[in-house]
Write an enzyme that holds these catalytic residues in place. Structure first.
Site, short mmCIF file in Angstrom:
data_model
loop_
_atom_site.label_atom_id
_atom_site.label_comp_id
_atom_site.label_asym_id
_atom_site.label_seq_id
_atom_site.Cartn_x
_atom_site.Cartn_y
_atom_site.Cartn_z
N ASP A 30 0.84 -1.19 0.00
CA ASP A 30 0.00 0.00 0.00
C ASP A 30 0.89 1.25 0.00
OD1 ASP A 30 -3.21 0.52 1.02
OD2 ASP A 30 -1.80 2.19 1.09
N ASN A 86 -12.86 -3.13 2.20
CA ASN A 86 -13.79 -2.00 2.25
C ASN A 86 -14.66 -2.04 1.00
OD1 ASN A 86 -12.59 -1.04 4.64
ND2 ASN A 86 -11.02 0.04 3.49
N GLN A 93 -14.46 2.52 0.78
CA GLN A 93 -13.72 2.11 -0.42
C GLN A 93 -13.40 3.34 -1.27
OE1 GLN A 93 -15.71 -0.75 -2.97
NE2 GLN A 93 -13.89 -1.03 -4.24
N VAL A 95 -10.80 3.07 -3.87
CA VAL A 95 -10.34 2.61 -5.19
C VAL A 95 -11.32 1.54 -5.69
CG1 VAL A 95 -8.48 1.53 -6.50
CG2 VAL A 95 -7.93 3.10 -4.63
N HIS A 99 -10.07 -5.16 -3.61
CA HIS A 99 -8.76 -5.37 -3.00
C HIS A 99 -8.92 -5.81 -1.56
CE1 HIS A 99 -9.86 -1.10 -2.72
NE2 HIS A 99 -9.27 -1.08 -1.54
N ILE A 100 -8.02 -6.69 -1.14
CA ILE A 100 -7.99 -7.18 0.24
C ILE A 100 -6.78 -6.55 0.90
CG2 ILE A 100 -7.85 -9.20 1.74
CD1 ILE A 100 -8.83 -10.89 -0.70
N HIS A 101 -7.03 -5.73 1.91
CA HIS A 101 -5.91 -5.19 2.70
C HIS A 101 -5.39 -6.32 3.59
CE1 HIS A 101 -6.79 -0.74 2.20
NE2 HIS A 101 -7.98 -1.23 1.89
P1 5GP Z 1 -9.67 1.53 0.15
O1 5GP Z 1 -9.83 2.80 0.92
O2 5GP Z 1 -10.28 1.64 -1.24
O3 5GP Z 1 -10.10 0.30 0.88
O4 5GP Z 1 -8.11 1.32 -0.04
C1 5GP Z 1 -7.39 1.87 -1.08
C2 5GP Z 1 -5.94 1.76 -0.67
O5 5GP Z 1 -5.16 1.92 -1.83
C3 5GP Z 1 -5.50 2.83 0.32
O6 5GP Z 1 -4.98 2.19 1.47
C4 5GP Z 1 -4.44 3.61 -0.45
O7 5GP Z 1 -3.37 4.01 0.38
C5 5GP Z 1 -4.01 2.65 -1.52
N1 5GP Z 1 -3.60 3.26 -2.77
C6 5GP Z 1 -4.25 4.23 -3.46
N2 5GP Z 1 -3.60 4.53 -4.59
C7 5GP Z 1 -2.51 3.71 -4.62
C8 5GP Z 1 -1.44 3.56 -5.56
O8 5GP Z 1 -1.34 4.21 -6.59
N3 5GP Z 1 -0.48 2.62 -5.24
C9 5GP Z 1 -0.56 1.86 -4.12
N4 5GP Z 1 0.42 0.97 -3.92
N5 5GP Z 1 -1.55 1.99 -3.22
C10 5GP Z 1 -2.51 2.91 -3.47
#
Ligand code: 5GP
Ligand code: ZN
Length: 113
Positions: A30, A86, A93, A95, A99-101
């Site tokens: 991340d 998320n 969410q 993105v 995706h699985i954190h």
């Molecule tokens: P969400 O909030 O959608 O569950 O998580 C999206 C995650 O993607 C966030 O933790 C954010 O830091 C990560 N993220 C967003 N853009 C990028 C990127 O361009 N590269 C990487 N490696 N992580 C990203």
């Protein structure tokens, strides 16, 4: 999918800190880590969120779930880890590519104890 950042990262169109990849999925770090180890496991195929999963994705999702323990072990997460998906606006969410954190190397107890 064009213009999807995680499609581009997972498929190598943009370089990233890749932890694991195979023909179905990719795991990279991340960009804004919330723990000493914070990775995102994504399908290479574009799926917007849990809400867009279809029955035909069952094998892909099972494959990803079974990879988690291998990826966690490769990162030394022997003391445990947390997985988070998320979903949608209220789910936080940001993105729109499933995706699985995978977070570890610190206590993630909630509430903090
Ligand atoms: P969400 O909030 O959608 O569950 O998580 C999206 C995650 O993607 C966030 O933790 C954010 O830091 C990560 N993220 C967003 N853009 C990028 C990127 O361009 N590269 C990487 N490696 N992580 C990203
Ligand atoms: Zn995508």
């Amino acid at each position: 999918m064009e213009d999807c950042i995680f499609c581009m990262l997972a498929n190598g169109q943009i370089p990233t800190d890749m932890v694991y990849e195979d023909e179905l999925c990719a795991c990279f770090r991340d960009a804004s880590p919330q723990a000493p180890v914070h990775m995102l496991l994504v399908p290479k195929k574009h799926i917007g969120s849990l809400n867009e999963l279809e029955c035909g994705d069952a094998e892909l999702i099972a494959h990803m779930m079974l990879k988690i323990k291998e990826i966690a072990a490769s990162e030394g997460l022997d003391n445990g880890y947390r997985c988070v998906i998320n979903t949608g606006e209220d789910g936080g969410q940001t993105v729109p590519h499933l995706h699985i954190h995978i977070l570890g190397k610190r206590s993630l107890l909630w509430p903090p104890g």
